[in-house]
Design an enzyme around this catalytic site. Structure first.
Site, PDB file in Angstrom:
ATOM      1  CG  HIS A  73      -0.295   0.391   2.516  1.00  0.00           C
ATOM      2  ND1 HIS A  73      -0.117   1.701   2.913  1.00  0.00           N
ATOM      3  CD2 HIS A  73       0.215  -0.373   3.523  1.00  0.00           C
ATOM      4  CE1 HIS A  73       0.471   1.736   4.100  1.00  0.00           C
ATOM      5  NE2 HIS A  73       0.699   0.484   4.488  1.00  0.00           N
ATOM      6  CB  CYS A  74       1.315   4.229  -1.713  1.00  0.00           C
ATOM      7  SG  CYS A  74       0.132   4.036  -3.057  1.00  0.00           S
TER       8      CYS A  74
END
Length: 545
Positions: free
Chosen positions: A461-462
């Site tokens: 994830h970012c």
């Protein structure tokens, strides 16, 4: 069995009771019998310890292919193998089996086509290939009154302009007919599959793929990462010819295409607040389903996360957004239920004064946090220039069972951009570190893991879960393929990732970076002596003058 796109999954609930030797004999008979199709997996649910010990010994004496198909799992782990809509209610699913209705359905199918002289003596092939029963995927009730026949007439009706067949996205290798049995994302009305973005959704008639079923038509071997691929030398020559401007134009062509799926579940009123960004939603067909913790609220299975295939591995990754404070528990529930061993974070919690991700794990060594029903302990923290590694212990407070989770945060990757200076070597080193951590954690599991040799999905994830996340996964797939085959296909990989996680690779610079990073990887590992790209940016310089 992976070579059979229409393979079966055989579930044996251990509470019924039988010995390990009898179990193996029964499974061998089912596999060898091949009726009505070869078995893909055999799942033994909630087996006691007295069963597991002899079972692990006996399985060493059966054929390797059979051994790979037989697994012992707990009830919560079933969702990683079977759509919950296809699981009986006593195993945590939503299916209310009606065996009499199914037999009647098969009889009608057989009778109708004997009359039409279409059977040709192969009942199984006909049922699998040409007859598609309407399925209410949320409650498992099969409506056998209405026959849906994939004859040429039906195919012609599906090809009408108002019928958008989402279950056959472009860039999906498999065209096996069984994919259509459950793999639609729209409503079945009048023989058509309708797809829209209406906010009000009938959850009873709209289908969705559940855990482990994001890529139902592809085998691990077919998840090779794009098309035919090109060698490192061919890639270098193509980049010299295209230049940055040509690559950007190539990316804009990809980005201009409409989404290849629907977002009905993400748009439900009770789920809207679980999305970090209103314009970054997760596809229905590849979304990760959580266990439904509230029997009265089916939306408790929602998290903004999608499965994405890796190199020769279905659902190798889970792409998700940076967790919100209200979704911390959902995030760790997903990690627990999917058996994840590694979490990759490619953002800082705060960037340019804006919150990009919540602090969903205890940052300091020795710190603890509780996100019911899970508790976390950070055993140790390793701080490097480009990344921070946290060694976590995740505990399910209901069962008091614990699992170690490796958490890697890359801290030098700006939002909407590429790593500092555009140099790929630090990112490539971090990528290798992630893979090494996954292998180590997998080795520690030993016989407890019976799935793919590369392990359970890696969570990536970012902030939004599309830009830096998509770039990281594209690099992993392309470098893995280059190492194994000597070729790679960046464009094809990006297209595949975007087909499972909408809008992945968010900016043109990220698309360009994937190509340049792959060249840098090729030089680092001896596929190229050098990668001279003089003149690659000339067009940009001319425009800036």
């Amino acid at each position: 069995m992976e070579r059979e796109s229409s393979a079966l999954l055989f579930i044996r609930e251990k509470s019924v009771g039988f010995t390990a030797r009898v179990a193996l004999h029964e499974y061998k008979r089912q596999c060898d019998g091949g009726y009505p199709a070869k078995l893909k997996k055999v799942l033994i649910v909630t087996a006691p310890l007295w069963f597991k010990a002899p079972f692990r010994i006996l399985r060493l004496f059966v054929r390797e292919k059979l051994r790979e198909r037989v697994h012992t799992v707990s009830a919560p782990q079933l969702g990683a193998h079977v759509p919950r809509a296809s699981l009986p209610t006593q195993l945590g699913g939503q299916l209310a089996p009606d065996h009499a209705a199914w037999l009647e359905h098969c009889r009608n199918c057989y009778t109708n086509n004997l009359q039409n002289n279409k059977l040709d003596g192969v009942i199984d092939e006909y049922v699998i290939s040409n007859y598609i029963p309407p399925v209410k995927t949320q409650n498992g009730v099969i409506e056998h009154e209405v026959a849906r026949d994939m004859t040429s007439d039906r195919v012609a009706r599906l090809e009408q302009p108002d019928a958008m067949h989402i279950s056959d996205p472009p860039y999906t290798c498999d065209t096996g007919p069984l994919r259509h049995t459950h793999g639609y994302n729209g409503d079945m009305k009048g023989g058509h599959i309708h797809s829209g973005d209406e906010d009000e959704v009938d959850l009873i008639t709209r289908g969705t793929w559940s855990s482990g079923e994001a890529s139902p038509g592809l085998s691990d071997e077919e998840c090779a990462g794009g098309g035919a691929g090109e060698s490192a030398g061919a890639l270098l020559a193509r980049l010299r010819s295209l230049g940055r401007r040509g690559l950007v134009a190539e990316y804009e062509e990809i980005r201009a295409r409409p989404p290849q799926g629907t977002f009905h579940h993400a748009k439900l009123p009770s789920n809207l607040s679980k999305n970090r960004y209103t314009d970054v939603l997760c596809y229905d067909h590849s979304r990760v389903l959580l266990s439904q913790i509230d029997p009265e609220d089916p939306t408790t299975d929602y998290i903004n996360a999608n499965y994405v295939d890796g190199y020769k591995q279905k659902n190798a990754f889970i792409c998700t957004q940076g967790p919100l404070p209200k979704t911390y528990s959902d995030f760790w529930r997903m990690v627990w239920e999917q058996g994840c061993l590694a979490v990759v974070m490619t953002t800082r919690a705060v960037e340019r004064g804006r919150v990009k991700c919540g602090q969903y794990w205890p940052a300091a060594a020795g710190a603890r946090a509780v996100h019911p029903p899970f508790a976390l302990l950070t055993e140790a923290v390793d701080v490097e220039d480009d990344y921070i590694i946290s060694h976590l212990v995740l505990t399910d407070l209901r069962s008091e069972m614990s699992r170690r989770v490796w958490h890697g945060q890359y801290v030098r990757w700006p939002d909407y951009g590429v790593p500092g200076g555009g140099r790929a070597q630090p990112v490539l080193r971090f990528l290798q570190l992630v893979r090494r951590a996954q292998r180590t954690a997998l080795a520690d599991l030993g016989d407890a893991w019976a799935g793919h040799s590369r392990g359970p999905p890696i969570v990536v994830h970012c902030s939004a879960g599309i830009g830096r996340t998509g770039t990281f996964i594209t690099l992993d797939v392309c470098t893995s393929r280059l190492s194994a085959e000597g070729v790679a296909d960046v464009r094809g990989t990006v297209e595949r990732v975007r087909a499972q996680r909408a809008h992945s690779i968010q900016m043109p610079d990220q698309y360009v970076f994937c190509h340049l990073a792959l060249l840098e990887y090729a030089v680092m590992h001896g596929y190229l002596e050098s990668a001279d790209l003089n003149g690659f940016d000339d067009d940009n310089e001319d425009e800036s003058e």
